[in-house]
Write an enzyme that holds these catalytic residues in place. Structure first.
Site, PDB file in Angstrom:
ATOM      1  N   ASP A   1       4.377  19.779   8.568  1.00 19.88           N
ATOM      2  CA  ASP A   1       5.330  20.894   8.508  1.00 19.88           C
ATOM      3  C   ASP A   1       6.589  20.556   7.707  1.00 19.88           C
ATOM      4  O   ASP A   1       7.103  21.393   6.956  1.00 19.88           O
ATOM      5  CB  ASP A   1       5.704  21.354   9.930  1.00 19.88           C
ATOM      6  CG  ASP A   1       6.223  20.207  10.787  1.00 19.88           C
ATOM      7  OD1 ASP A   1       5.595  19.126  10.780  1.00 19.88           O
ATOM      8  OD2 ASP A   1       7.263  20.381  11.444  1.00 19.88           O
ATOM      9  N   LEU A   2       7.075  19.323   7.817  1.00 19.04           N
ATOM     10  CA  LEU A   2       8.309  18.961   7.104  1.00 19.04           C
ATOM     11  C   LEU A   2       8.074  18.921   5.592  1.00 19.04           C
ATOM     12  O   LEU A   2       8.952  19.292   4.811  1.00 19.04           O
ATOM     13  CB  LEU A   2       8.845  17.611   7.586  1.00 19.04           C
ATOM     14  CG  LEU A   2       9.183  17.517   9.078  1.00 19.04           C
ATOM     15  CD1 LEU A   2       9.576  16.093   9.452  1.00 19.04           C
ATOM     16  CD2 LEU A   2      10.327  18.474   9.412  1.00 19.04           C
TER      17      LEU A   2
ATOM     18  N   ARG B   1      -4.997  10.264   3.978  1.00 20.11           N
ATOM     19  CA  ARG B   1      -3.897  11.122   4.363  1.00 20.11           C
ATOM     20  C   ARG B   1      -2.867  11.278   3.235  1.00 20.11           C
ATOM     21  O   ARG B   1      -2.279  12.335   3.044  1.00 20.11           O
ATOM     22  CB  ARG B   1      -3.202  10.555   5.603  1.00 20.11           C
ATOM     23  CG  ARG B   1      -2.046  11.409   6.016  1.00 20.11           C
ATOM     24  CD  ARG B   1      -1.302  10.926   7.213  1.00 20.11           C
ATOM     25  NE  ARG B   1       0.012  11.526   7.205  1.00 20.11           N
ATOM     26  CZ  ARG B   1       0.288  12.735   7.616  1.00 20.11           C
ATOM     27  NH1 ARG B   1      -0.670  13.479   8.104  1.00 20.11           N
ATOM     28  NH2 ARG B   1       1.497  13.223   7.539  1.00 20.11           N
TER      29      ARG B   1
ATOM     30  N   LYS C   1       0.839  -1.203   0.000  1.00 19.76           N
ATOM     31  CA  LYS C   1       0.000   0.000   0.000  1.00 19.76           C
ATOM     32  C   LYS C   1       0.874   1.254   0.000  1.00 19.76           C
ATOM     33  O   LYS C   1       0.632   2.199  -0.758  1.00 19.76           O
ATOM     34  CB  LYS C   1      -0.900  -0.010   1.248  1.00 19.76           C
ATOM     35  CG  LYS C   1      -1.564   1.312   1.559  1.00 19.76           C
ATOM     36  CD  LYS C   1      -2.483   1.205   2.756  1.00 19.76           C
ATOM     37  CE  LYS C   1      -1.876   1.608   4.075  1.00 19.76           C
ATOM     38  NZ  LYS C   1      -1.551   3.031   4.230  1.00 19.76           N
ATOM     39  N   ASN C   2       1.909   1.242   0.849  1.00 17.07           N
ATOM     40  CA  ASN C   2       2.712   2.457   1.014  1.00 17.07           C
ATOM     41  C   ASN C   2       3.700   2.691  -0.128  1.00 17.07           C
ATOM     42  O   ASN C   2       4.403   3.699  -0.136  1.00 17.07           O
ATOM     43  CB  ASN C   2       3.446   2.433   2.358  1.00 17.07           C
ATOM     44  CG  ASN C   2       2.472   2.632   3.519  1.00 17.07           C
ATOM     45  OD1 ASN C   2       1.292   2.915   3.297  1.00 17.07           O
ATOM     46  ND2 ASN C   2       2.961   2.487   4.740  1.00 17.07           N
TER      47      ASN C   2
ATOM     48  N   CYS D   1      -5.556   7.742   9.144  1.00 14.57           N
ATOM     49  CA  CYS D   1      -5.736   7.143  10.464  1.00 14.57           C
ATOM     50  C   CYS D   1      -5.653   8.182  11.566  1.00 14.57           C
ATOM     51  O   CYS D   1      -4.809   9.069  11.527  1.00 14.57           O
ATOM     52  CB  CYS D   1      -4.647   6.111  10.715  1.00 14.57           C
ATOM     53  SG  CYS D   1      -5.117   4.457  10.244  1.00 14.57           S
TER      54      CYS D   1
ATOM     55  N   ARG E   1       0.128  13.942  13.458  1.00 11.47           N
ATOM     56  CA  ARG E   1       0.531  13.795  12.058  1.00 11.47           C
ATOM     57  C   ARG E   1       0.626  15.129  11.336  1.00 11.47           C
ATOM     58  O   ARG E   1      -0.110  15.402  10.378  1.00 11.47           O
ATOM     59  CB  ARG E   1      -0.417  12.850  11.324  1.00 11.47           C
ATOM     60  CG  ARG E   1      -0.489  11.497  11.971  1.00 11.47           C
ATOM     61  CD  ARG E   1      -1.116  10.467  11.099  1.00 11.47           C
ATOM     62  NE  ARG E   1      -0.155   9.892  10.183  1.00 11.47           N
ATOM     63  CZ  ARG E   1      -0.346   8.739   9.546  1.00 11.47           C
ATOM     64  NH1 ARG E   1      -1.430   8.058   9.731  1.00 11.47           N
ATOM     65  NH2 ARG E   1       0.560   8.276   8.731  1.00 11.47           N
ATOM     66  N   PRO E   2       1.540  15.997  11.781  1.00 15.37           N
ATOM     67  CA  PRO E   2       1.688  17.289  11.115  1.00 15.37           C
ATOM     68  C   PRO E   2       2.306  17.136   9.728  1.00 15.37           C
ATOM     69  O   PRO E   2       2.846  16.074   9.404  1.00 15.37           O
ATOM     70  CB  PRO E   2       2.646  18.042  12.039  1.00 15.37           C
ATOM     71  CG  PRO E   2       3.401  16.989  12.762  1.00 15.37           C
ATOM     72  CD  PRO E   2       2.514  15.784  12.850  1.00 15.37           C
TER      73      PRO E   2
ATOM     74  N   ARG F   1      -8.995  -0.262   4.491  1.00 18.40           N
ATOM     75  CA  ARG F   1      -8.069   0.738   3.939  1.00 18.40           C
ATOM     76  C   ARG F   1      -6.760   0.094   3.490  1.00 18.40           C
ATOM     77  O   ARG F   1      -6.097   0.612   2.589  1.00 18.40           O
ATOM     78  CB  ARG F   1      -7.744   1.814   4.995  1.00 18.40           C
ATOM     79  CG  ARG F   1      -8.857   2.804   5.231  1.00 18.40           C
ATOM     80  CD  ARG F   1      -8.360   3.960   6.106  1.00 18.40           C
ATOM     81  NE  ARG F   1      -7.009   4.295   5.717  1.00 18.40           N
ATOM     82  CZ  ARG F   1      -6.023   4.577   6.552  1.00 18.40           C
ATOM     83  NH1 ARG F   1      -6.238   4.615   7.831  1.00 18.40           N
ATOM     84  NH2 ARG F   1      -4.813   4.846   6.112  1.00 18.40           N
TER      85      ARG F   1
ATOM     86  N   ASP G   1       3.814   0.299  12.074  1.00 16.88           N
ATOM     87  CA  ASP G   1       2.615  -0.301  11.473  1.00 16.88           C
ATOM     88  C   ASP G   1       2.407  -1.763  11.886  1.00 16.88           C
ATOM     89  O   ASP G   1       1.407  -2.371  11.513  1.00 16.88           O
ATOM     90  CB  ASP G   1       2.676  -0.201   9.939  1.00 16.88           C
ATOM     91  CG  ASP G   1       2.443   1.224   9.456  1.00 16.88           C
ATOM     92  OD1 ASP G   1       2.063   2.082  10.270  1.00 16.88           O
ATOM     93  OD2 ASP G   1       2.649   1.485   8.251  1.00 16.88           O
TER      94      ASP G   1
HETATM   95  C1  UD1 Z   1       4.096   6.693   6.564  1.00 17.91           C
HETATM   96  C2  UD1 Z   1       3.238   5.495   6.281  1.00 17.91           C
HETATM   97  C3  UD1 Z   1       2.612   4.967   7.571  1.00 17.91           C
HETATM   98  C4  UD1 Z   1       3.688   4.685   8.600  1.00 17.91           C
HETATM   99  C5  UD1 Z   1       4.627   5.881   8.770  1.00 17.91           C
HETATM  100  C6  UD1 Z   1       5.828   5.588   9.638  1.00 17.91           C
HETATM  101  C7  UD1 Z   1       2.422   5.884   4.040  1.00 17.91           C
HETATM  102  C8  UD1 Z   1       1.241   6.156   3.163  1.00 17.91           C
HETATM  103  N1  UD1 Z   1       2.186   5.876   5.355  1.00 17.91           N
HETATM  104  O1  UD1 Z   1       3.255   7.689   7.124  1.00 17.91           O
HETATM  105  O2  UD1 Z   1       1.905   3.762   7.261  1.00 17.91           O
HETATM  106  O3  UD1 Z   1       3.082   4.422   9.842  1.00 17.91           O
HETATM  107  O4  UD1 Z   1       5.130   6.309   7.489  1.00 17.91           O
HETATM  108  O5  UD1 Z   1       6.558   4.527   9.136  1.00 17.91           O
HETATM  109  O6  UD1 Z   1       3.503   5.628   3.556  1.00 17.91           O
HETATM  110  N2  UD1 Z   1       6.227  14.241  11.189  1.00 17.91           N
HETATM  111  C9  UD1 Z   1       6.342  15.570  11.526  1.00 17.91           C
HETATM  112  N3  UD1 Z   1       6.159  16.502  10.541  1.00 17.91           N
HETATM  113  C10 UD1 Z   1       5.879  16.161   9.251  1.00 17.91           C
HETATM  114  C11 UD1 Z   1       5.779  14.798   8.920  1.00 17.91           C
HETATM  115  C12 UD1 Z   1       5.957  13.851   9.922  1.00 17.91           C
HETATM  116  O7  UD1 Z   1       6.586  15.904  12.669  1.00 17.91           O
HETATM  117  O8  UD1 Z   1       5.738  17.053   8.401  1.00 17.91           O
HETATM  118  C13 UD1 Z   1       6.411  13.203  12.259  1.00 17.91           C
HETATM  119  C14 UD1 Z   1       5.131  12.449  12.525  1.00 17.91           C
HETATM  120  O9  UD1 Z   1       4.290  13.102  13.442  1.00 17.91           O
HETATM  121  C15 UD1 Z   1       5.650  11.157  13.074  1.00 17.91           C
HETATM  122  C16 UD1 Z   1       6.962  10.939  12.312  1.00 17.91           C
HETATM  123  O10 UD1 Z   1       7.305  12.216  11.780  1.00 17.91           O
HETATM  124  O11 UD1 Z   1       5.960  11.279  14.429  1.00 17.91           O
HETATM  125  C17 UD1 Z   1       6.897   9.924  11.219  1.00 17.91           C
HETATM  126  O12 UD1 Z   1       5.880  10.268  10.316  1.00 17.91           O
HETATM  127  P1  UD1 Z   1       6.016   9.980   8.764  1.00 17.91           P
HETATM  128  O13 UD1 Z   1       7.226   9.142   8.513  1.00 17.91           O
HETATM  129  O14 UD1 Z   1       5.884  11.257   8.031  1.00 17.91           O
HETATM  130  O15 UD1 Z   1       4.739   9.096   8.481  1.00 17.91           O
HETATM  131  P2  UD1 Z   1       3.769   9.192   7.242  1.00 17.91           P
HETATM  132  O16 UD1 Z   1       4.531   9.520   6.007  1.00 17.91           O
HETATM  133  O17 UD1 Z   1       2.588   9.996   7.601  1.00 17.91           O
END
Ligand code: UD1
Length: 418
Positions: free
Chosen positions: A124-125, A92, A22-23, A116, A121-122, A397, A305
């Site tokens: 900002d990055l 998302r 999926k990812n 989810c 889940r910000p 999902r 996950d």
């Molecule tokens: C992706 C996966 C999800 C998995 C996660 C971690 C997909 C579609 N989803 O989610 O299944 O659980 O990786 O392996 O691929 N963060 C920030 N700012 C940002 C982005 C992230 O602070 O702009 C933080 C998040 O709050 C979290 C951490 O970074 O604590 C990891 O998140 P991230 O790797 O971005 O997860 P996703 O890409 O949302």
């Protein structure tokens, strides 16, 4: 609303074919917006996250259709850069489209994403990275508005190795002017898969799988047929299920090295595991032993996950376990539901303290999110008696044909419309 009814206690035996990840599929679908030529994705799971992404592509004016287990995307007719809130809230990963939509149209308007409910889940990055490439970003009425005259390569240092931010920046940088370097990039296998797909359509991306990714911008991209990597989380879920229920299963079509963190833990638990090329055979006929501590980490650490499913397993091991969730704040919502099934788990902040019990007992429980929902199904399969897992749309999902695959392994599980 649909639910699963499970009569627990059956051991699991047989083979299970693992779907494409999926990812991987989601960011590759987002990437297909970057080219005017036809892209065919092979062996794509029938899951609602993918269907929602296909709907979003259609909303952008792309032609995206399922053809059996393949999806064919023709983005030559794409003419819209806005993703309305109804669609973005379903998924998302719609935020991953920011990079490719801004690259294509020099504008993007995307409602804040859904997905989810597992923490803040910000994004900002994602946004800081895009700004470094020359994008001007404003946020208004729940929408992210992006504009730029052109995209220019730059060096981007991520504060933490976010999977989504790494992928989004890759997508924006592929056709930018000059070279982009992403430092502290996420190293998940799905990022390397995105790189492989992008390079096949003519991009110049190197380094994915390491902490530094270098993207040399190109002018145009072509089409291709591509099979995304196997879903390590689906494979892990079935292996944990077989460990909990007992029996012997073979997960077929997997990349075992992508879940070596889980394989090590399950071996510590007392399971016998054999690897034969793209197959993992798990055998267990005994009560499992606790691994004491386990914590989620970015890849190659233990995946967040699989945290819920593994915690369910810890509940029926002998001895105590401490499970630490380091990535998402509220990823223990399934714990009160497991307690209804007789589990002895207490959550303090990022830690779940588990005291092993003899068995789960059947109960009616509610799925709150995708992986937590899968954990409840596994608990139901291992439980004594009948369980009902309510609101399985969360599970749909991410798991295609979940109950069919489980039934083929000998489980007693049916889907019922409430
Ligand atoms: C992706 C996966 C999800 C998995 C996660 C971690 C997909 C579609 N989803 O989610 O299944 O659980 O990786 O392996 O691929 N963060 C920030 N700012 C940002 C982005 C992230 O602070 O702009 C933080 C998040 O709050 C979290 C951490 O970074 O604590 C990891 O998140 P991230 O790797 O971005 O997860 P996703 O890409 O949302």
């Amino acid at each position: 609303m649909e639910k699963y009814i499970i009569n627990g206690g059956n051991k699991l035996y047989g083979n299970v074919e693992i779907q494409s990840a999926k990812n991987s599929v989601l960011p590759i679908l987002a990437a297909s917006v970057l080219t005017d030529e036809k892209v065919t994705l092979v062996n794509v799971p029938h899951i609602s996250d993918v269907r929602n992404m296909v709907n979003i592509l259609s909303c952008l004016g792309c032609k995206a259709v399922y053809d059996g287990n393949n999806i064919i995307i023709d983005s030559s007719s794409a003419d819209c850069f806005e993703i309305p809130s109804a669609l973005a809230h379903e998924l998302r990963s719609s935020v991953f489209l920011l990079g490719s939509v801004i690259s294509r149209f020099r504008s993007a308007k995307i409602a804040y994403p859904g997905g989810c409910d597992i923490g803040l889940r910000p994004v900002d990055l994602h946004l800081t990275g895009l700004k470094r490439l020359g994008v001007k970003i404003t946020e208004k009425n729940g929408y992210i508005l992006c504009k730029c005259d052109k995209l220019s390569g730059n060096e981007i240092m991520l504060d933490c190795p976010s999977v989504g931010a790494t992928e989004n920046i890759m997508l924006a940088a592929v056709k930018a002017e000059g070279v982009t370097v992403i430092k502290n990039a996420a190293r998940e296998p799905e990022i390397e898969d995105l790189q492989n797909f992008l390079n096949l359509i003519g991009a110049k991306v190197a380094g994915a799988g390491s902490g530094t990714i270098v993207i040399e911008g190109v002018k145009s991209l072509s089409g291709c047929e591509y099979k995304p990597i196997p879903d390590r989380i689906e494979a892990g879920t079935f292996l944990i299920g077989a460990a909990m229920c007992g029996g012997e299963i073979t997960a077929e079509g997997v990349y075992p090295e992508n879940i070596s963190s889980l394989i090590h833990k399950l071996t510590e638990n007392g399971c016998k595991i054999r690897i034969d090329n793209d197959k993992i055979v798990l055998e267990n006929h005994r009560k499992l032993t606790s691994v004491k501590t386990i914590e989620t980490q970015p890849y190659p650490g233990f995946p967040t996950d699989l945290q819920a499913q593994f915690t369910a397993l810890c509940c029926i091991c002998t001895g105590h376990s401490i499970v630490t969730e380091n990535l998402f704040e509220t990823r223990f919502k399934y714990v009160p539901e497991l307690r209804k099934m007789g589990a002895d788990v207490t959550v303090f902040g990022r830690n779940a303290f588990v005291r092993g019990v003899d068995k789960f007992k059947g109960a009616q429980v509610l799925a709150h999110d995708l992986r937590g929902g899968a954990a409840l199904v596994l608990a139901g399969l291992a439980a004594e008696g009948r369980s009902e897992v309510m609101d399985i749309s969360h599970i749909d999902r991410g798991y295609g044909s979940f109950e069919y695959k489980l039934r083929k392994l000998g489980a007693d599980i049916v889907r019922v419309t409430v």
